[in-house]
Design a protein around this motif. Sequence first.
Motif, mmCIF file in Angstrom:
data_model
loop_
_atom_site.group_PDB
_atom_site.id
_atom_site.type_symbol
_atom_site.label_atom_id
_atom_site.label_comp_id
_atom_site.label_asym_id
_atom_site.label_seq_id
_atom_site.Cartn_x
_atom_site.Cartn_y
_atom_site.Cartn_z
ATOM 1 N N ALA A 144 45.079 42.943 52.426
ATOM 2 C CA ALA A 144 44.672 41.920 51.444
ATOM 3 C C ALA A 144 45.810 40.960 51.120
ATOM 4 C CB ALA A 144 44.190 42.613 50.168
ATOM 5 N N ASN A 145 45.429 39.709 50.887
ATOM 6 C CA ASN A 145 46.386 38.697 50.445
ATOM 7 C C ASN A 145 46.522 38.719 48.925
ATOM 8 O OD1 ASN A 145 44.440 37.260 52.722
ATOM 9 N ND2 ASN A 145 46.636 37.101 53.144
ATOM 10 N N ILE A 146 45.412 39.089 48.273
ATOM 11 C CA ILE A 146 45.366 39.053 46.802
ATOM 12 C C ILE A 146 44.703 40.327 46.307
ATOM 13 C CG2 ILE A 146 44.306 37.897 44.801
ATOM 14 C CD1 ILE A 146 44.373 35.268 46.410
ATOM 15 N N VAL A 147 45.281 40.910 45.234
ATOM 16 C CA VAL A 147 44.569 41.994 44.553
ATOM 17 C C VAL A 147 44.302 41.529 43.121
ATOM 18 C CG1 VAL A 147 46.711 43.287 44.025
ATOM 19 C CG2 VAL A 147 44.526 44.458 43.964
ATOM 20 N N GLY A 148 43.037 41.647 42.697
ATOM 21 C CA GLY A 148 42.620 41.183 41.374
ATOM 22 C C GLY A 148 42.331 42.369 40.470
ATOM 23 N N LEU A 149 43.005 42.396 39.314
ATOM 24 C CA LEU A 149 42.877 43.530 38.393
ATOM 25 C C LEU A 149 42.256 43.058 37.091
ATOM 26 C CD1 LEU A 149 46.517 44.887 38.922
ATOM 27 C CD2 LEU A 149 44.435 45.598 40.152
ATOM 28 N N SER A 150 41.064 43.568 36.808
ATOM 29 C CA SER A 150 40.383 43.193 35.572
ATOM 30 C C SER A 150 40.558 44.293 34.539
ATOM 31 C CB SER A 150 38.895 42.977 35.873
ATOM 32 O OG SER A 150 38.218 42.554 34.716
ATOM 33 N N ALA A 151 40.800 43.906 33.284
ATOM 34 C CA ALA A 151 40.893 44.877 32.179
ATOM 35 C C ALA A 151 40.340 44.220 30.922
ATOM 36 C CB ALA A 151 42.336 45.309 31.957
ATOM 37 N N LEU A 152 39.391 44.890 30.281
ATOM 38 C CA LEU A 152 38.752 44.316 29.088
ATOM 39 C C LEU A 152 39.210 44.979 27.796
ATOM 40 C CD1 LEU A 152 36.302 42.157 28.760
ATOM 41 C CD2 LEU A 152 37.034 42.718 31.047
ATOM 42 N N LEU A 153 39.993 46.032 27.925
ATOM 43 C CA LEU A 153 40.398 46.772 26.727
ATOM 44 C C LEU A 153 41.913 46.681 26.550
ATOM 45 C CD1 LEU A 153 38.296 50.012 27.406
ATOM 46 C CD2 LEU A 153 37.731 48.197 25.776
ATOM 47 N N THR A 154 42.345 46.598 25.324
ATOM 48 C CA THR A 154 43.798 46.584 25.087
ATOM 49 C C THR A 154 44.419 47.892 25.593
ATOM 50 O OG1 THR A 154 43.187 47.171 22.831
ATOM 51 C CG2 THR A 154 43.982 44.963 23.162
ATOM 52 N N ILE A 172 54.642 47.687 49.362
ATOM 53 C CA ILE A 172 53.797 46.570 49.820
ATOM 54 C C ILE A 172 53.654 45.459 48.766
ATOM 55 C CG2 ILE A 172 52.463 47.827 51.562
ATOM 56 C CD1 ILE A 172 50.254 48.196 49.444
ATOM 57 N N ARG A 173 54.446 45.544 47.693
ATOM 58 C CA ARG A 173 54.304 44.555 46.613
ATOM 59 C C ARG A 173 54.523 43.118 47.110
ATOM 60 N NH1 ARG A 173 52.973 41.225 43.911
ATOM 61 N NH2 ARG A 173 53.482 40.710 41.762
ATOM 62 N N SER A 174 55.493 42.957 48.030
ATOM 63 C CA SER A 174 55.818 41.593 48.478
ATOM 64 C C SER A 174 54.745 41.023 49.411
ATOM 65 C CB SER A 174 57.166 41.577 49.190
ATOM 66 O OG SER A 174 57.084 42.425 50.321
ATOM 67 N N GLN A 175 53.870 41.901 49.912
ATOM 68 C CA GLN A 175 52.838 41.424 50.860
ATOM 69 C C GLN A 175 51.574 40.928 50.179
ATOM 70 O OE1 GLN A 175 52.084 44.734 53.523
ATOM 71 N NE2 GLN A 175 54.265 45.188 53.567
ATOM 72 N N VAL A 176 51.439 41.189 48.871
ATOM 73 C CA VAL A 176 50.170 40.881 48.211
ATOM 74 C C VAL A 176 50.424 40.225 46.851
ATOM 75 C CG1 VAL A 176 49.984 43.214 47.190
ATOM 76 C CG2 VAL A 176 47.907 41.881 47.589
ATOM 77 N N LYS A 177 49.613 39.202 46.558
ATOM 78 C CA LYS A 177 49.719 38.550 45.247
ATOM 79 C C LYS A 177 48.820 39.293 44.268
ATOM 80 C CE LYS A 177 52.105 34.996 46.811
ATOM 81 N NZ LYS A 177 53.532 34.896 46.525
ATOM 82 N N VAL A 178 49.336 39.523 43.073
ATOM 83 C CA VAL A 178 48.551 40.242 42.062
ATOM 84 C C VAL A 178 48.061 39.243 41.017
ATOM 85 C CG1 VAL A 178 48.578 42.041 40.298
ATOM 86 C CG2 VAL A 178 49.926 42.328 42.397
ATOM 87 N N ILE A 179 46.729 39.184 40.840
ATOM 88 C CA ILE A 179 46.201 38.337 39.766
ATOM 89 C C ILE A 179 45.504 39.227 38.739
ATOM 90 C CG2 ILE A 179 46.018 36.342 41.289
ATOM 91 C CD1 ILE A 179 43.003 36.585 41.193
ATOM 92 N N VAL A 180 45.652 38.844 37.476
ATOM 93 C CA VAL A 180 45.090 39.657 36.401
ATOM 94 C C VAL A 180 44.203 38.806 35.498
ATOM 95 C CG1 VAL A 180 46.943 41.384 36.370
ATOM 96 C CG2 VAL A 180 47.183 39.312 34.994
ATOM 97 N N GLY A 181 43.252 39.475 34.844
ATOM 98 C CA GLY A 181 42.370 38.779 33.920
ATOM 99 C C GLY A 181 41.602 39.765 33.071
ATOM 100 N N GLY A 182 40.792 39.218 32.168
ATOM 101 C CA GLY A 182 40.047 40.030 31.212
ATOM 102 C C GLY A 182 40.353 39.532 29.815
ATOM 103 N N ALA A 183 39.414 39.760 28.905
ATOM 104 C CA ALA A 183 39.523 39.167 27.567
ATOM 105 C C ALA A 183 40.868 39.370 26.855
ATOM 106 C CB ALA A 183 38.366 39.668 26.705
ATOM 107 N N PRO A 184 41.484 40.559 26.885
ATOM 108 C CA PRO A 184 42.741 40.709 26.118
ATOM 109 C C PRO A 184 43.981 40.241 26.878
ATOM 110 C CG PRO A 184 42.095 42.828 27.032
ATOM 111 C CD PRO A 184 41.059 41.836 27.487
ATOM 112 N N VAL A 185 43.807 39.860 28.134
ATOM 113 C CA VAL A 185 44.956 39.514 28.995
ATOM 114 C C VAL A 185 45.374 38.062 28.743
ATOM 115 C CG1 VAL A 185 45.737 39.358 31.397
ATOM 116 C CG2 VAL A 185 44.156 41.168 30.719
ATOM 117 N N SER A 186 46.672 37.814 28.793
ATOM 118 C CA SER A 186 47.189 36.464 28.542
ATOM 119 C C SER A 186 48.275 36.123 29.565
ATOM 120 C CB SER A 186 47.817 36.403 27.146
ATOM 121 O OG SER A 186 48.924 37.289 27.106
#
Length: 214
Positions: A144-154, A172-186
């Motif tokens: 994967a080029n990107i891993v997306g992590l969703s979290a809705l709870l604090t 493998i951290r340098s091989q993949v971009k990490v994107i995050v999201g979810g209501a409490p995430v900033s």
Amino acid sequence: MSHEILAKLTSSLVEGEPDDTVALTRQALNHQLEPLTIINEGLVPGMEIVGARFQSGEYFLPHLIIAASGMQQAMALLEPELRARQQTVESRGIVVIGTVKGDIHEIGKSLVGTMMSASGFQVHDLGVDVPTETFVAKVKETGANIVGLSALLTTTMTVQREVIEALEEAGIRSQVKVIVGGAPVSQEWTNTIGADGYAEDAVGAIELGKHLMT
Ligand code: B1M
């Protein structure tokens, strides 16, 4: 007429009438409304009202469950329509996405996954309550080029950091971009845990994904 359908769609979620939500979603599609408009102007406002009423103590867990059921059934109708509009786009990159361990909120994550897929990314959706090691294994397996992590709870936001650490440990951290999201995430949280990007919503996730792939 379109405005009326969208308003009724919002009300159907707020009033807890999933059958009406499904019927109105069909009606909106029959009126040639864009799936994204149906989601952003009909369904999402409904979920926001339900969430606010839950927070204020006016609604309880069963209200959330019924509203989520309506939203998911509507999304099942809309997802093929979203994909159909982008059938010819070449893969922009491989994305592994899921809601982190301990968190079963599915709707936003699925919307992000569907929208990224509809925008030309090859998306592997791991579902909800995904163990950290499953993210790592799937990134390795798919390249994967990107891993997306969703979290809705604090309480589950911290698991996003755990996944990043596990990717580092696996080398493998340098091989993949990490994107995050979810209501409490900033953005601030994103910087704190060393993720590569934060998106507030599904459209933002697409833009972020495209940006990270350039
Ligand atoms: Co829960 N829940 N819930 N819930 N629930 C919230 C999140 C909450 C804010 C409600 C509230 O109190 N107002 C609150 C969290 C408080 C906090 O920690 N800050 C909460 C709570 C407390 C809980 C429980 C603990 C309740 C309990 O049991 N006492 C429990 C937790 C269970 C668990 O996960 N272990 C729980 C359970 C549930 C249901 C099962 C009943 C149900 C989920 C059903 C399902 O998904 N199948 C549910 C729901 C429906 C909600 C609300 C009402 C709506 C969530 C939703 O689907 N929104 C929610 C209140 C709210 O958010 N207003 C709430 C619609 C969706 C389109 O938006 O998910 O935000 P969202 O996704 C957006 C963006 O956040 C972003 O893009 C999406 C699309 O625009 N995004 C990303 C999301 N992931 C992304 C990833 C990205 C990028 C962007 O990159 C990878």
